[in-house]
Design a protein around this motif. Sequence first.
Motif, PDB file in Angstrom:
ATOM      1  N   ALA A  38      33.240 -25.792  38.837  1.00 26.51           N
ATOM      2  CA  ALA A  38      32.034 -25.168  39.381  1.00 26.51           C
ATOM      3  C   ALA A  38      31.469 -25.936  40.575  1.00 26.51           C
ATOM      4  N   GLY A  39      32.014 -27.131  40.833  1.00 27.28           N
ATOM      5  CA  GLY A  39      31.528 -27.933  41.957  1.00 27.28           C
ATOM      6  C   GLY A  39      30.150 -28.527  41.735  1.00 27.28           C
ATOM      7  N   ILE A  40      29.804 -28.749  40.484  1.00 24.57           N
ATOM      8  CA  ILE A  40      28.494 -29.324  40.159  1.00 24.57           C
ATOM      9  C   ILE A  40      28.530 -30.826  40.433  1.00 24.57           C
ATOM     10  N   PRO A  41      27.631 -31.311  41.273  1.00 21.46           N
ATOM     11  CA  PRO A  41      27.639 -32.744  41.576  1.00 21.46           C
ATOM     12  C   PRO A  41      27.164 -33.564  40.373  1.00 21.46           C
ATOM     13  N   ARG A  79      19.138 -51.497  29.441  1.00 19.39           N
ATOM     14  CA  ARG A  79      17.715 -51.174  29.572  1.00 19.39           C
ATOM     15  C   ARG A  79      17.173 -51.342  30.979  1.00 19.39           C
ATOM     16  N   THR A  80      17.633 -52.340  31.710  1.00 15.00           N
ATOM     17  CA  THR A  80      17.009 -52.633  32.998  1.00 15.00           C
ATOM     18  C   THR A  80      17.228 -51.540  34.028  1.00 15.00           C
ATOM     19  N   VAL A  81      18.278 -50.765  33.894  1.00 13.64           N
ATOM     20  CA  VAL A  81      18.493 -49.670  34.848  1.00 13.64           C
ATOM     21  C   VAL A  81      17.287 -48.733  34.832  1.00 13.64           C
ATOM     22  N   ILE A  82      16.754 -48.466  33.663  1.00 10.89           N
ATOM     23  CA  ILE A  82      15.613 -47.552  33.542  1.00 10.89           C
ATOM     24  C   ILE A  82      14.290 -48.295  33.559  1.00 10.89           C
ATOM     25  N   PHE A  83      14.131 -49.294  32.693  1.00 14.53           N
ATOM     26  CA  PHE A  83      12.831 -49.913  32.507  1.00 14.53           C
ATOM     27  C   PHE A  83      12.395 -50.813  33.654  1.00 14.53           C
ATOM     28  N   ARG A  84      13.318 -51.296  34.457  1.00 13.69           N
ATOM     29  CA  ARG A  84      12.922 -52.121  35.598  1.00 13.69           C
ATOM     30  C   ARG A  84      13.088 -51.361  36.888  1.00 13.69           C
ATOM     31  N   GLY A  85      13.192 -50.046  36.800  1.00 15.61           N
ATOM     32  CA  GLY A  85      13.380 -49.211  37.985  1.00 15.61           C
ATOM     33  C   GLY A  85      12.309 -49.383  39.032  1.00 15.61           C
ATOM     34  N   GLU A  86      11.062 -49.595  38.602  1.00 16.05           N
ATOM     35  CA  GLU A  86       9.983 -49.754  39.571  1.00 16.05           C
ATOM     36  C   GLU A  86      10.007 -51.126  40.229  1.00 16.05           C
ATOM     37  N   LYS A  87      10.777 -52.051  39.704  1.00 23.30           N
ATOM     38  CA  LYS A  87      10.739 -53.427  40.206  1.00 23.30           C
ATOM     39  C   LYS A  87      11.944 -53.744  41.098  1.00 23.30           C
ATOM     40  N   GLY A  88      12.386 -52.784  41.860  1.00 19.42           N
ATOM     41  CA  GLY A  88      13.395 -53.085  42.856  1.00 19.42           C
ATOM     42  C   GLY A  88      14.781 -52.542  42.605  1.00 19.42           C
ATOM     43  N   PHE A  89      15.058 -51.970  41.441  1.00 16.74           N
ATOM     44  CA  PHE A  89      16.401 -51.466  41.203  1.00 16.74           C
ATOM     45  C   PHE A  89      16.607 -50.080  41.803  1.00 16.74           C
ATOM     46  N   GLY A  90      15.523 -49.343  42.063  1.00 11.90           N
ATOM     47  CA  GLY A  90      15.627 -48.077  42.759  1.00 11.90           C
ATOM     48  C   GLY A  90      16.236 -46.933  41.970  1.00 11.90           C
ATOM     49  N   PHE A  91      16.236 -47.016  40.650  1.00 15.32           N
ATOM     50  CA  PHE A  91      16.843 -45.986  39.809  1.00 15.32           C
ATOM     51  C   PHE A  91      16.249 -44.608  40.084  1.00 15.32           C
ATOM     52  N   ALA A  92      14.914 -44.506  40.023  1.00 16.86           N
ATOM     53  CA  ALA A  92      14.257 -43.211  40.214  1.00 16.86           C
ATOM     54  C   ALA A  92      14.494 -42.689  41.625  1.00 16.86           C
ATOM     55  N   GLU A  93      14.418 -43.567  42.606  1.00 10.35           N
ATOM     56  CA  GLU A  93      14.630 -43.134  43.992  1.00 10.35           C
ATOM     57  C   GLU A  93      16.064 -42.662  44.213  1.00 10.35           C
ATOM     58  N   GLU A  94      17.037 -43.343  43.610  1.00  8.97           N
ATOM     59  CA  GLU A  94      18.428 -42.902  43.724  1.00  8.97           C
ATOM     60  C   GLU A  94      18.610 -41.509  43.131  1.00  8.97           C
ATOM     61  N   LEU A  95      17.979 -41.272  41.981  1.00  8.89           N
ATOM     62  CA  LEU A  95      18.071 -39.945  41.376  1.00  8.89           C
ATOM     63  C   LEU A  95      17.423 -38.888  42.255  1.00  8.89           C
ATOM     64  N   ARG A  96      16.238 -39.181  42.795  1.00  8.69           N
ATOM     65  CA  ARG A  96      15.570 -38.217  43.680  1.00  8.69           C
ATOM     66  C   ARG A  96      16.448 -37.873  44.874  1.00  8.69           C
ATOM     67  N   PHE A  98      19.745 -38.163  45.141  1.00  9.30           N
ATOM     68  CA  PHE A  98      20.929 -37.425  44.683  1.00  9.30           C
ATOM     69  C   PHE A  98      20.578 -35.968  44.417  1.00  9.30           C
ATOM     70  N   TRP A  99      19.466 -35.734  43.708  1.00  3.99           N
ATOM     71  CA  TRP A  99      19.065 -34.359  43.401  1.00  3.99           C
ATOM     72  C   TRP A  99      18.740 -33.588  44.672  1.00  3.99           C
ATOM     73  N   SER A 100      18.050 -34.231  45.599  1.00  5.78           N
ATOM     74  CA  SER A 100      17.684 -33.575  46.850  1.00  5.78           C
ATOM     75  C   SER A 100      18.939 -33.219  47.653  1.00  5.78           C
ATOM     76  N   ASP A 101      19.848 -34.176  47.766  1.00  5.34           N
ATOM     77  CA  ASP A 101      21.102 -33.924  48.490  1.00  5.34           C
ATOM     78  C   ASP A 101      21.911 -32.824  47.817  1.00  5.34           C
ATOM     79  N   SER A 102      21.951 -32.834  46.476  1.00  5.89           N
ATOM     80  CA  SER A 102      22.703 -31.826  45.730  1.00  5.89           C
ATOM     81  C   SER A 102      22.097 -30.445  45.936  1.00  5.89           C
ATOM     82  N   ASP A 103      20.777 -30.372  45.922  1.00  4.96           N
ATOM     83  CA  ASP A 103      20.078 -29.103  46.107  1.00  4.96           C
ATOM     84  C   ASP A 103      20.368 -28.550  47.500  1.00  4.96           C
ATOM     85  N   GLN A 104      20.346 -29.406  48.519  1.00  2.00           N
ATOM     86  CA  GLN A 104      20.617 -28.959  49.886  1.00  2.00           C
ATOM     87  C   GLN A 104      22.055 -28.480  50.033  1.00  2.00           C
TER      88      GLN A 104
END
Length: 110
Positions: A38-41, A79-96, A98-104
Amino acid sequence: MLGNLTKHTHHSAWHTMHNVVCGGAMLQDRNLEAVEAAGIPVQVIHGGEDQVVPVECSLHLKAKLPTAEIRLMDGCDHRTVIFRGEKGFGFAEELRTFWSDSDQKQRLPA
């Protein structure tokens, strides 16, 4: 989360999760083929130091889903991938991103 952890020994909890994530992945081959067709990213973000879910599980997924993006986060465990996301790991931003690029990409005419 703490309540659930106390219902298991470390040994039983680890083996249960390992069997679900790694063992269950092998049962998902048909689903992964459908996702690929289906080409789902797909993006997997995995802590490079994860002792709960071995990195091999993500590598197995990549072997079954070659278009998947596997992002190993150096210095992160389960745990640190999620729980330390706000402290420089960028987990949430990477997801945003990826989702934005996938949507486009899905909106572009083929």
